[in-house]
Design an enzyme around this catalytic site. Structure first.
Site, mmCIF file in Angstrom:
data_model
loop_
_atom_site.group_PDB
_atom_site.id
_atom_site.type_symbol
_atom_site.label_atom_id
_atom_site.label_comp_id
_atom_site.label_asym_id
_atom_site.label_seq_id
_atom_site.Cartn_x
_atom_site.Cartn_y
_atom_site.Cartn_z
ATOM 1 N N THR A 1 0.826 -1.201 0.000
ATOM 2 C CA THR A 1 0.000 0.000 0.000
ATOM 3 C C THR A 1 0.861 1.253 0.000
ATOM 4 O OG1 THR A 1 -1.687 1.208 1.240
ATOM 5 C CG2 THR A 1 -0.162 -0.085 2.545
ATOM 6 N N GLY B 1 2.833 2.287 -2.200
ATOM 7 C CA GLY B 1 4.159 2.081 -2.779
ATOM 8 C C GLY B 1 4.374 2.769 -4.109
ATOM 9 N N ASP C 1 -8.992 -2.106 -7.322
ATOM 10 C CA ASP C 1 -9.883 -1.384 -6.405
ATOM 11 C C ASP C 1 -11.327 -1.356 -6.902
ATOM 12 O OD1 ASP C 1 -7.727 -0.908 -4.792
ATOM 13 O OD2 ASP C 1 -7.550 1.228 -5.248
#
Length: 199
Positions: free
Chosen positions: A23, A25, A47
Site C-alpha cells: 500500500t 508504494g 480497487d
C-alpha cells in the site's frame, strides 16, 4: 527464454503488465504515468472489484479487513482481464496493444497472475509505508486508528510470503518504492517499449 520472447512466440499481440506491491508504494502513480504515455491502452484496477462491506470482511468486531483476497471479486476481475485480451486479439480494436493491471493482490491469485506478461512489485519499509498511509486522504473509507498496524501491514507480510512461494515467483521484478517514482516508471517503460517497438 524471457517473458517478452515467449509472448512473441505464442503470437499474442496484447502485452499485459501487472503492477503490484505494498500500500502507498506507487502502483497507481505509475499506472497513471503509463496512461499518460499510452492513452489508448487499457487499464484495469483491482480497487474497482471490491465486494460491498459485509460480515465476511471482519477480522474482529468493528475492524473490517479490506486487505484480503476474500474482500475482492477476483473471479470477475480475472474474467474482465481475459475479456479485454480476447477482444483485442479477436477484433483488432483500435487500442494500444497494452493492458496495465494495477492492484495490491494481483500476484496472489494465480489465474490472474498468469495473465501478466510482465510482473512488477513495489516495496517499502514499515516506517515509510506508515508515514505515507497516514498522509493519504483519498480512501473512500478512512482508516481506523489501528488499521494499518493491526491489519494492512500484517496482511502485506502474509501475502508477500505467499507470493514468493508461487511457481511464477522468479518472474516478479521488485522495485524500491522509496526511490523517485519516475525512476521506477522509466524501468517499466523500457520493458514495455522494448515489446511495442518490436510488434
Amino acid at each position: 527464454m524471457n517473458s517478452l520472447q515467449n509472448l512473441r512466440q505464442v503470437g499474442r499481440r496484447m502485452l499485459t503488465v501487472g503492477i503490484s506491491g505494498v500500500t502507498c508504494g506507487g502502483k497507481s502513480s505509475i499506472a497513471s504515468l503509463l496512461k499518460s504515455t499510452f492513452p489508448r491502452a487499457k487499464f484495469i484496477c483491482q480497487d474497482d472489484f471490491y465486494f460491498p462491506p459485509d460480515e465476511s470482511l471482519s477480522k474482529e468486531p468493528g475492524l473490517p479487513n479490506w486487505d484480503s483476497l476474500e474482500s475482492i471479486d477476483m473471479v470477475s476481475m480475472t474474467r474482465k482481464v481475459k475479456e479485454t485480451i480476447d477482444a483485442y486479439s479477436n477484433e483488432k480494436l483500435p487500442t494500444e496493444n497494452l493492458l496495465v493491471i494495477d492492484g495490491f493482490l494481483i500476484f496472489n491469485y494465480p489465474p490472474l497472475a498468469e495473465l501478466c506478461d510482465l510482473k512488477y512489485f513495489l516495496t517499502l519499509p514499515f516506517e515509510e509505508c506508515l508515514a505515507r498511509r497516514q498522509r493519504r486522504t483519498s480512501y473512500n473509507i478512512p482508516d481506523q486508528p489501528t488499521y494499518f498496524t493491526e491489519v494492512a501491514w500484517p496482511m502485506y507480510l502474509v501475502h508477500l510470503k505467499e507470493m514468493r512461494q508461487e511457481g511464477f515467483a522468479d518472474q516478479i521484478q521488485y522495485l524500491d518504492g522509496t526511490i523517485d517514482i519516475q525512476e521506477n516508471f522509466k524501468r517499466i517503460l523500457k520493458d514495455v517499449q522494448a515489446y511495442l517497438d518490436d510488434v
